[in-house]
Design a protein around this motif. Structure first.
Motif, PDB file in Angstrom:
ATOM      1  N   PRO A   1     105.003  21.653 -30.475  1.00  0.00           N
ATOM      2  CA  PRO A   1     106.353  21.405 -29.951  1.00  0.00           C
ATOM      3  C   PRO A   1     107.290  22.546 -30.339  1.00  0.00           C
ATOM      4  O   PRO A   1     107.059  23.259 -31.309  1.00  0.00           O
ATOM      5  CB  PRO A   1     106.762  20.096 -30.624  1.00  0.00           C
ATOM      6  N   ASP A   2     108.348  22.700 -29.570  1.00  0.00           N
ATOM      7  CA  ASP A   2     109.330  23.743 -29.859  1.00  0.00           C
ATOM      8  C   ASP A   2     110.271  23.339 -30.982  1.00  0.00           C
ATOM      9  O   ASP A   2     110.801  24.185 -31.694  1.00  0.00           O
ATOM     10  CB  ASP A   2     110.150  24.056 -28.608  1.00  0.00           C
TER      11      ASP A   2
ATOM     12  N   ASN B   1     110.396  11.571 -36.328  1.00  0.00           N
ATOM     13  CA  ASN B   1     109.112  12.099 -35.843  1.00  0.00           C
ATOM     14  C   ASN B   1     109.090  12.406 -34.351  1.00  0.00           C
ATOM     15  O   ASN B   1     108.026  12.571 -33.777  1.00  0.00           O
ATOM     16  CB  ASN B   1     107.959  11.147 -36.188  1.00  0.00           C
ATOM     17  N   ARG B   2     110.247  12.472 -33.720  1.00  0.00           N
ATOM     18  CA  ARG B   2     110.282  12.852 -32.300  1.00  0.00           C
ATOM     19  C   ARG B   2     110.124  14.366 -32.198  1.00  0.00           C
ATOM     20  O   ARG B   2     110.426  15.109 -33.118  1.00  0.00           O
ATOM     21  CB  ARG B   2     111.594  12.412 -31.652  1.00  0.00           C
ATOM     22  N   VAL B   3     109.642  14.801 -31.043  1.00  0.00           N
ATOM     23  CA  VAL B   3     109.428  16.233 -30.819  1.00  0.00           C
ATOM     24  C   VAL B   3     110.007  16.631 -29.465  1.00  0.00           C
ATOM     25  O   VAL B   3     110.170  15.802 -28.577  1.00  0.00           O
ATOM     26  CB  VAL B   3     107.923  16.600 -30.878  1.00  0.00           C
ATOM     27  N   GLU B   4     110.292  17.920 -29.339  1.00  0.00           N
ATOM     28  CA  GLU B   4     110.875  18.431 -28.105  1.00  0.00           C
ATOM     29  C   GLU B   4     110.064  19.630 -27.627  1.00  0.00           C
ATOM     30  O   GLU B   4     109.718  20.508 -28.416  1.00  0.00           O
ATOM     31  CB  GLU B   4     112.331  18.830 -28.362  1.00  0.00           C
ATOM     32  N   TYR B   5     109.756  19.636 -26.344  1.00  0.00           N
ATOM     33  CA  TYR B   5     109.022  20.729 -25.713  1.00  0.00           C
ATOM     34  C   TYR B   5     109.902  21.307 -24.604  1.00  0.00           C
ATOM     35  O   TYR B   5     110.433  20.558 -23.794  1.00  0.00           O
ATOM     36  CB  TYR B   5     107.727  20.231 -25.076  1.00  0.00           C
TER      37      TYR B   5
ATOM     38  N   LEU C   1     102.397  15.623 -28.487  1.00  0.00           N
ATOM     39  CA  LEU C   1     101.548  15.383 -27.318  1.00  0.00           C
ATOM     40  C   LEU C   1     100.206  16.082 -27.482  1.00  0.00           C
ATOM     41  O   LEU C   1     100.122  17.133 -28.124  1.00  0.00           O
ATOM     42  CB  LEU C   1     102.246  15.888 -26.054  1.00  0.00           C
ATOM     43  N   GLN C   2      99.184  15.510 -26.903  1.00  0.00           N
ATOM     44  CA  GLN C   2      97.868  16.150 -26.905  1.00  0.00           C
ATOM     45  C   GLN C   2      97.957  17.422 -26.058  1.00  0.00           C
ATOM     46  O   GLN C   2      98.524  17.398 -24.968  1.00  0.00           O
ATOM     47  CB  GLN C   2      96.816  15.210 -26.310  1.00  0.00           C
TER      48      GLN C   2
END
Length: 131
Positions: free
Chosen positions: A60-61, A67-71, A93-94
Motif C-alpha cells: 500500500p502507499d 489497520n486501514r490501507v490506501e492505494y 490487499l492480495q
C-alpha cells in the motif's frame, strides 16, 4: 415579473456553466488525492459513474488508522482511458488481483475483486502495459 424571470434564467445558466467548468477541471486535474476534488466529483450531477479496473500492487502507499490501507494507482476504464484513483481498504490487499472500481470522476466509494475473465479484453491489455 419579467426582470425576475431574466434573473432566474441567468442564475440557472451560471450554475450550469459552473458545473460544466468544475467537471472539466476535476477530470483534467492530476491531484486525485485531493479530497475537495473528490467531493466535488461525488456531488456533481454532470459527472457520470464509470467502472475502471486495476491490478493490485504489492504494498500500500499509505498505512492509515485502525489497520486501514490506501492505494493510489492507475486504473483503466472500458474505453482504455487511464485515470489515477485512490482506494482505501480495511486491510492489505492480495497482490496481482483484479479489482473493478466504480468511480465518479476521482471519487471512489467501493471496489470488488473480479476474475480475469470479467475484465473487458481491451482493458486487460492496457492494464498489462501499465506494469
Amino acid at each position: 415579473m419579467k426582470k425576475f424571470i431574466i434573473t432566474l434564467i441567468c442564475f440557472c445558466l451560471t450554475v450550469i456553466l459552473g458545473l460544466i467548468a468544475l467537471s472539466i477541471y476535476t477530470t483534467k486535474s492530476s491531484h486525485s488525492d485531493n479530497e475537495a476534488l473528490q467531493l466535488m466529483d461525488q456531488l456533481n450531477p454532470l459527472t457520470k459513474e464509470k467502472d475502471a479496473y486495476i491490478i493490485t500492487k504489492r504494498k500500500p502507499d499509505q498505512l492509515l488508522e485502525h489497520n486501514r490501507v490506501e492505494y493510489t494507482q492507475d486504473a483503466v476504464d472500458e474505453n482504455g482511458n487511464v485515470i489515477k484513483l485512490t482506494i482505501t481498504a480495511v486491510e492489505k490487499l492480495q497482490p496481482n488481483r483484479y479489482l473493478r472500481v466504480p468511480h465518479k470522476g476521482k471519487h471512489v466509494e467501493t471496489f470488488e475483486e473480479v476474475s480475469e475473465k470479467q475484465v473487458p479484453s481491451e482493458t486487460l491489455k492496457k492494464l498489462h502495459t501499465l506494469d
